[in-house]
Scaffold this active site. Structure first.
Site, PDB file in Angstrom:
ATOM      1  N   HIS A 156      56.692 -59.620  28.349  1.00  0.00           N
ATOM      2  CA  HIS A 156      56.861 -58.786  29.540  1.00  0.00           C
ATOM      3  C   HIS A 156      57.447 -59.588  30.707  1.00  0.00           C
ATOM      4  O   HIS A 156      57.367 -60.820  30.728  1.00  0.00           O
ATOM      5  CB  HIS A 156      55.501 -58.197  29.946  1.00  0.00           C
ATOM      6  CG  HIS A 156      54.491 -59.264  30.235  1.00  0.00           C
ATOM      7  ND1 HIS A 156      54.499 -59.998  31.386  1.00  0.00           N
ATOM      8  CD2 HIS A 156      53.480 -59.750  29.483  1.00  0.00           C
ATOM      9  CE1 HIS A 156      53.522 -60.887  31.347  1.00  0.00           C
ATOM     10  NE2 HIS A 156      52.882 -60.759  30.189  1.00  0.00           N
ATOM     11  N   GLY A 157      57.979 -58.883  31.690  1.00  0.00           N
ATOM     12  CA  GLY A 157      58.559 -59.535  32.864  1.00  0.00           C
ATOM     13  C   GLY A 157      57.499 -60.018  33.851  1.00  0.00           C
ATOM     14  O   GLY A 157      56.297 -59.935  33.572  1.00  0.00           O
TER      15      GLY A 157
END
Ligand code: NAG
Ligand code: NAG
Ligand code: NAG
Length: 491
Positions: free
Chosen positions: A88-89
């Site tokens: 994920h970012g």
């Protein structure tokens, strides 16, 4: 209806469009200033809280830039499929981290020091709240949209409008909010930035096909489902003894002493966790707010940062990496799943007659995108034998740690991605094997550990990993009682 929605302008952006997008971005962010802007000196040491830009610094100047060097296979080979595992970012701190930060902040508030730094920290606005609990931030969405654009630009024949609309792209995610949101942002970047489809409204989005990520925690959060890992590592107080030893060791004591002095707070009230959360706050202020001058960062110099990086790496090594075999063995399912996709693609490709150009049309799922965590990627990298040091990371190895291969900030920053690319090569035009595989980590070629080459015939690769493909069964590996049975047999 969705079919109406989807009669859009088609095709990937031309080079001119990419250039235009880049130029627009460049101008709107202050052009030369942002290019001259160097990475803050602590930024490479944030371990798993490192920005993606630290591993690809040119993205600071242009987040849509694709730098494919001369490493693509000769053009007698065409990509058939990509299978990816993506972290994920950028995210908010977790609830646990916010709780620790509140405690640290409370200690600083009570300090009677008159130093500018302490006064600045005391008037700092504690803007982190419990609800944020590890969720994806705006910058994290951008991380994913931009990554989608760049990956699609690298493999334009795979990321086509047609394949998206025919649901030939698979999007699987961990159930965590930040991962589901990352997947959506990735799809958004692909559909609307790269393929330039108009953005549907919330209501219309309901009708858009192929946009729902499939949640699968068995695959993306295997570590939660592995009983043996949970008992022997995660919930085991003694499993992290090297980490605990380092917390008590001379390097950490020096840093804690220094921070206590700087803040004029009794050293007895500080501990490694609180110093670490101050360091992480520096990382969050940079990664989330792009604030490189946060007072939190001025608490530390580069030497301190290296110590705190090692603290983080020790934890990752023993909890997710080579420290214990079960850490990586628990990811066998995901590993086999990746190879199943590649195998299927090869079979499908073989089933067509000899029109090479139509081969890639034959693949049912040419794009497989799987979204998870640093905890998903690290075990997988270890399972494959990547970034393996000859000797284990121990509490007293700080002095050599910058030379070590296992540095989580280089391996799994926010938005890190491991991509397998399967190629079909035209045997008439080149003497190579017909099916070849490349790996990219964070968009850079990753040499295979067995050959140190950046490309490998698919059949050879399967041979290399035969033991994992055939004899690693998560149901056995993760079973707690297996050990007991084995030792009974031995008796
Ligand atoms: C998740 O993936 C695994 C491995 O491919 C599969 O066996 C399982 O059925 C999937 N679960 C769901 C809910 O799709
Ligand atoms: C906890 O970890 C230690 C060190 O690796 C190990 O010796 C011990 O057996 C583990 N305990 C359990 C319950 O697995
Ligand atoms: C770590 O330190 C120990 C003891 O000083 C040494 O034997 C070992 O080789 C070192 N390991 C690494 C990875 O440098």
């Amino acid at each position: 209806m969705s079919s109406v929605l989807f009669t859009y302008r088609r095709c990937a952006p031309s080079a001119a469009q990419i250039l235009l997008l880049s130029v627009t971005w460049f101008c709107s962010t202050g052009g030369l200033d942002s290019i001259a802007h160097k990475s803050p000196k602590l930024a490479p040491y944030f371990g798993t809280k490192t920005r993606y830009e630290e591993v690809n610094p040119f993205l600071l100047a242009n987040p849509l830039m694709v730098t494919r060097k001369n490493d693509l296979l000769p053009n007698t080979c065409t990509p058939l499929q990509i299978v990816s595992v993506i972290r994920h970012g950028t995210r908010y701190p977790t609830k646990e981290q916010i709780k620790k930060l509140k405690k640290m902040y409370g200690l600083i508030k009570k300090s009677t020091s008159n130093s500018d730094l302490v006064k600045e920290l005391q008037s700092w606005n504690m803007w982190y709240e419990d609800w944020m609990d590890g969720q994806l931030v705006k910058k994290g969405e951008e991380d994913m949209k931009n990554l989608a654009f760049r990956l699609a630009s690298l493999f334009p024949s795979l990321f086509t409008l047609d394949k998206l609309q025919k649901c030939q792209m698979s999007f699987v995610t961990s159930s965590k909010h930040r991962c589901v949101d990352s997947t959506k942002a990735f799809i958004h970047g692909l559909a609307h930035t790269y393929l330039q489809l108009p953005i549907p409204t919330e209501d219309e989005l309901e009708d858009v096909p192929c946009r729902d990520p499939l949640v699968n925690d068995t695959l993306m959060r295997f570590f939660d489902h592995c009983e043996k890992f949970v008992a022997q590592v995660e919930d085991n107080d003694t499993a992290m003894h090297e980490l605990e030893k380092f917390k008590e060791g001379p390097e950490m004591r020096r840093v804690m002493h220094k921070i206590a002095e700087l803040l004029s707070i009794p050293q007895g009230e500080l501990n490694a966790g609180l110093v670490q959360v101050a360091f992480f706050t520096c990382s969050f202020e940079l990664a989330i707010n792009n604030d490189a001058n946060s007072a939190w960062c001025r608490l530390f110099d580069e030497e301190d940062a290296k110590v705190l990086e090692y603290l983080n790496d020790l934890k990752q090594y023993w909890k997710r990496g080579y420290g214990y075999d079960i850490n990586s063995r628990s990811s066998c399912n995901l590993f086999q799943h990746i190879f199943q996709h590649l195998d299927n693609a090869v079979s499908e490709s073989k089933s067509v007659c000899n029109f090479v150009s139509s081969r890639s049309q034959q693949i049912s799922t040419p794009v497989v995108m799987q979204f998870g965590h640093a905890e998903t990627l690290l075990p997988l990298l270890a399972l494959m034998g990547l970034f393996k040091d000859e000797k284990p990371l121990m509490a007293d190895n700080f002095s050599t740690h910058l030379d070590q291969k296992f540095r989580s900030g280089r391996m799994v920053p926010y938005a890190s991605n491991l991509v397998f690319v399967l190629y079909h090569c035209d045997l008439a035009k080149s003497p190579q094997e017909e099916y070849q595989v490349q790996m990219l980590l964070n968009e850079n070629l990753l040499p295979f550990p067995h050959s140190h080459q950046s490309v490998c015939p698919f059949e050879d690769l399967k041979k290399q990993y035969r033991h994992l493909l055939d004899s690693c069964h998560v149901s056995d590996e993760c079973q707690l009682t297996k050990v007991a049975h084995a030792s009974e047999d031995e008796l």
